[in-house]
Design an enzyme around this catalytic site. Structure first.
Site: not given
Length: 742
Positions: A283, A381
């Protein structure tokens, strides 16, 4: 201990990465097979049981970061993340840490907290005293709720009582139940304990239990990790290691004082931890919530990591992070991908997984900081953006890395620029093939496997699919296939793989004392059922014959290529080498003289090839079909007779451009191939996508068990291609012969 360091792992194809992980023992044969076939992904039916209002499955890349050493244990780390810079950064950070024996991590205790909030208590102070007196009895009673948890060594470890003063001046008792859930995440366990204990606490306190649920703040499950990097390893060509070290320490100090920088720094930490959590079915939302609360535990949000100078001048990093993953129960029971992630981790306990996550968070922080203080974060990026743009313009796999590199260098990362670069590379490839000898690839439209048993098969060529040049060499004979990243020196006595093909050709041409350099260029991917081995054989035979001035006939070239095919595939039909050699659309029949009928075409069939995620191994598929044939001979003969009839009818439809008829026959043929068990879930998915988006015929092509599909798309080729790309499949639009000799 299996080494986790894998040099240039990122340069391998997906299939070869899976093979390498299986070879090294990181993947079991079963899991390797499941990944290749796509069986590690949950089905829509399973997804519908996991969530409400399900529409389908949302895909993300499953990657691995090799090179990790954690507590002296070699590890590879599974990651589900769409940013390549995260995977690359982690792999590099882990590799650099190997010089100092990797990461040290420790999770000393790991308890999940359950909370019960009691209101309407008349005398809170005295009630707290009463509750504390009953603490041992309460723990004993709580541990009876989950006896199997106690049997596994877990259970309730302590119960604490706190007074909360609310804004409206009322007070509430907050009961904290600390539970060791062993290797489970434990949310349901703790919630059950809280609900079961509430009546007892109400009876003792005289109040009302209003909230009974776990807390996701893991202040009793703090994992630490540390690492040391040699200063000498930190530098780059334009900056010294000492300066990089000092800049990292300074950047970390800024993050500890500036909330804006701290949030971004911690986000980088979680880039790694979340990716591991998702890959192992944990989770990640709970982990995120706890981590950010922990970062603000002292009343001010700050960075999770600390970087400092060691006594001998190296860089030391530390992290403390609240984390409590699980390796059993929950969604792991339903999700085969999560179980696969855990196998890749190689962890045996939830404690080890927590220590891996903490180490990954620290490694990712180092990678981000080093990039930030040297090249700048934007460089990574921009590479990510360039990859997306290269994909957008449908860059072929063999040009992909070059297009990305040139896009980044151009500082103009746009689709038009990528198209321009791609066209330039295509032109360069054409120029490099001047004076090369060519051969054709093959697309079997109808008749796979039946052709091995003397039945007809219909096939069309992919013209100029392979080009080869041969030149004399002073050293050993060497072959270079750029698009496959293959460079290999040939040992004269080696008759395996590509060496066997070269040596068979040399034997046939009576070459004993020459060493050659053979350069091959191909648009055909390896192991995809498009006749790449035959096409390479034919092109090399022609190139070598030209070099030694051996004037041999096409029939002789075909014979030599067939010998190469037998070496590669065991019992081939001969269709691949025949089509590759003569470069014409043919109706083929084994053991007939001549064994093919040329089909003259007035126009090019609108075909699209789609590549599955798993390569096809012809020798294995032919052998498996033969085993099943021997067990069910009459049934298989009936199927092969039907395929034979379909192939002959398909040849007539192809000649007359009757694509509706041809497409229908392709669909029927695929059903028959499915009946002999050579299709896969991945191939079926591609075929369904093609048909649903307008293909009038779609089937597997080649030996099956992976490989490719062929789709006939008279009016929908763009739509079918786009749909396959959106589903993660690569494609090829072949150029099909009109009957001209290749």
């Amino acid at each position: 201990m299996t080494k986790s360091h894998m040099s240039k792992f990122y340069k391998l194809s997906i299939t070869d990465r899976i093979i390498e992980l299986e070879r090294l023992g990181w993947l079991s044969p079963k899991d390797a097979e499941n990944i290749k076939s796509g069986n590690h992904i949950i089905t829509n039916e399973v997804a519908d049981k996991m969530a409400e209002n399900t529409l389908g499955i949302f895909g993300l890349p499953l990657s691995v970061a090799p090179n990790f050493i954690i507590n002296d244990r070699e590890c590879i780390v599974p990651l589900v993340v769409e940013e390549p810079s995260v995977v690359a950064g982690l792999s590099q950070a882990a590799f650099m840490a190997r010089a100092t024996n990797g990461f040290k991590a420790c999770l000393s205790e790991s308890y999940l907290t359950g909370q019960i909030h009691i209101i309407n208590v008349k005398n809170i102070e005295s009630t707290i005293i009463d509750l504390k007196k009953e603490c041992s009895n309460l723990i004993f009673k709580a541990n009876k709720i989950h006896p199997r948890l106690n049997a596994r060594g877990g259970g309730v470890r302590n119960i604490d009582f706190k007074i909360l003063n609310l804004q409206d001046k009322t007070s509430v008792i907050s009961v904290h139940i600390l539970v060791d859930t062993c290797d489970a995440m434990g949310a349901n366990l703790v919630n059950t304990i809280c609900e079961a204990m509430a009546p007892t606490l109400e009876k003792i306190s005289g109040g009302k239990a209003i909230l009974k649920i776990l807390s996701n703040f893991l202040d009793h499950s703090i994992c630490s990790a540390s690492v040391i990097y040699n200063t000498d390893s930190l530098g780059k060509s334009f900056i010294s290691g000492e300066e990089v070290r000092d800049r990292i320490i300074l950047a970390n100090q800024i993050a500890s004082s500036d909330i804006h920088r701290a949030v971004t720094s911690n986000k980088g930490v979680m880039n790694g931890i979340d990716a591991v959590a998702i890959a192992t079915g944990n989770d990640w939302r709970a982990i995120e919530a706890s981590v950010h609360a922990y970062a603000a535990r002292n009343g001010r949000y700050s960075t999770l990591t600390k970087w400092s100078l060691t006594s001998n001048g190296d860089l030391e990093g530390e992290i403390n992070i609240p984390i409590k993953p699980g390796i059993v129960g929950g969604s792991l029971l339903l999700n085969p991908a999560a179980n696969l992630g855990l196998e890749l981790c190689g962890v045996e306990t939830a404690k080890q997984l927590a220590e891996m996550m903490a180490s990954v968070g620290l490694a990712q922080n180092f990678a981000a900081l080093r990039a930030l203080v040297t090249d700048g974060i934007q460089k990574g990026h921009m590479r990510l953006h360039a990859r997306s743009v290269a994909s957008l313009v449908k860059t072929p796999k063999y040009f992909f890395d070059d297009v990305v590199k040139k896009l980044v260098k151009s500082d103009d990362i746009k689709a038009w620029k990528a198209t321009e670069i791609l066209n330039d590379l295509e032109n360069e490839r054409v120029l490099s093939l001047v004076d090369s000898e060519f051969s054709a690839g093959k697309i079997i439209l109808l008749g796979e496997h039946a052709a091995v048993y003397g039945k007809h098969a219909l096939a069309v060529p992919v013209l100029n699919a392979v080009g080869a040049k041969a030149s004399l060499s002073k050293n050993k004979t060497k072959i270079n296939i750029n698009e496959w990243n293959l460079i290999k020196s040939i040992e004269r006595e080696d008759y395996s793989g590509i060496s066997g093909i070269i040596n068979t050709i040399f034997d046939s041409l009576e070459i004993n004392d020459l060493n050659l350099t053979i350069n091959v260029s191909t648009i055909l991917p390896r192991g995809m059922g498009l006749g790449s081995s035959a096409a390479i054989s034919v092109a090399i035979i022609r190139a070598v014959s030209k070099l030694i001035e051996a004037n041999i006939s096409s029939e002789k070239i075909n014979d030599i290529a067939f010998s190469c095919e037998k070496l590669a595939h065991g019992s081939p039909s001969g269709i691949d080498n025949t089509l590759s050699c003569f470069g014409r659309s043919i109706l083929f029949q084994k053991n007939k003289s001549p064994n093919y009928e040329i089909i003259e075409l007035d126009e090019l069939p609108p075909l699209l090839i789609g590549f599955s995620r798993r390569s096809s191994h012809t020798i294995q598929q032919v052998g498996d079909v033969n085993s099943r044939y021997n067990k069910n001979m009459s049934q298989y003969d009936a199927i092969f007779n039907q395929i034979d009839d379909i192939s002959c009818k398909g040849a007539k439809a192809l000649k007359t451009n009757d694509y509706d008829a041809l497409g229908g026959l392709m669909n029927i043929c695929h059903g028959l191939l499915n009946a002999i068990e050579v299709s896969t879930p991945d191939l079926e998915n591609m075929i369904n996508i093609a048909r649903e988006n307008g293909a009038i015929g779609a089937k597997l092509t080649g030996s099956g068990g992976g490989g490719s599909i062929v789709a006939l798309c008279p009016d929908s080729i763009d739509k079918v291609q786009q749909s396959l790309h959106q589903s993660g499949y690569e494609t090829l639009r072949p150029f099909v012969s009109r009957g001209l000799k290749n």
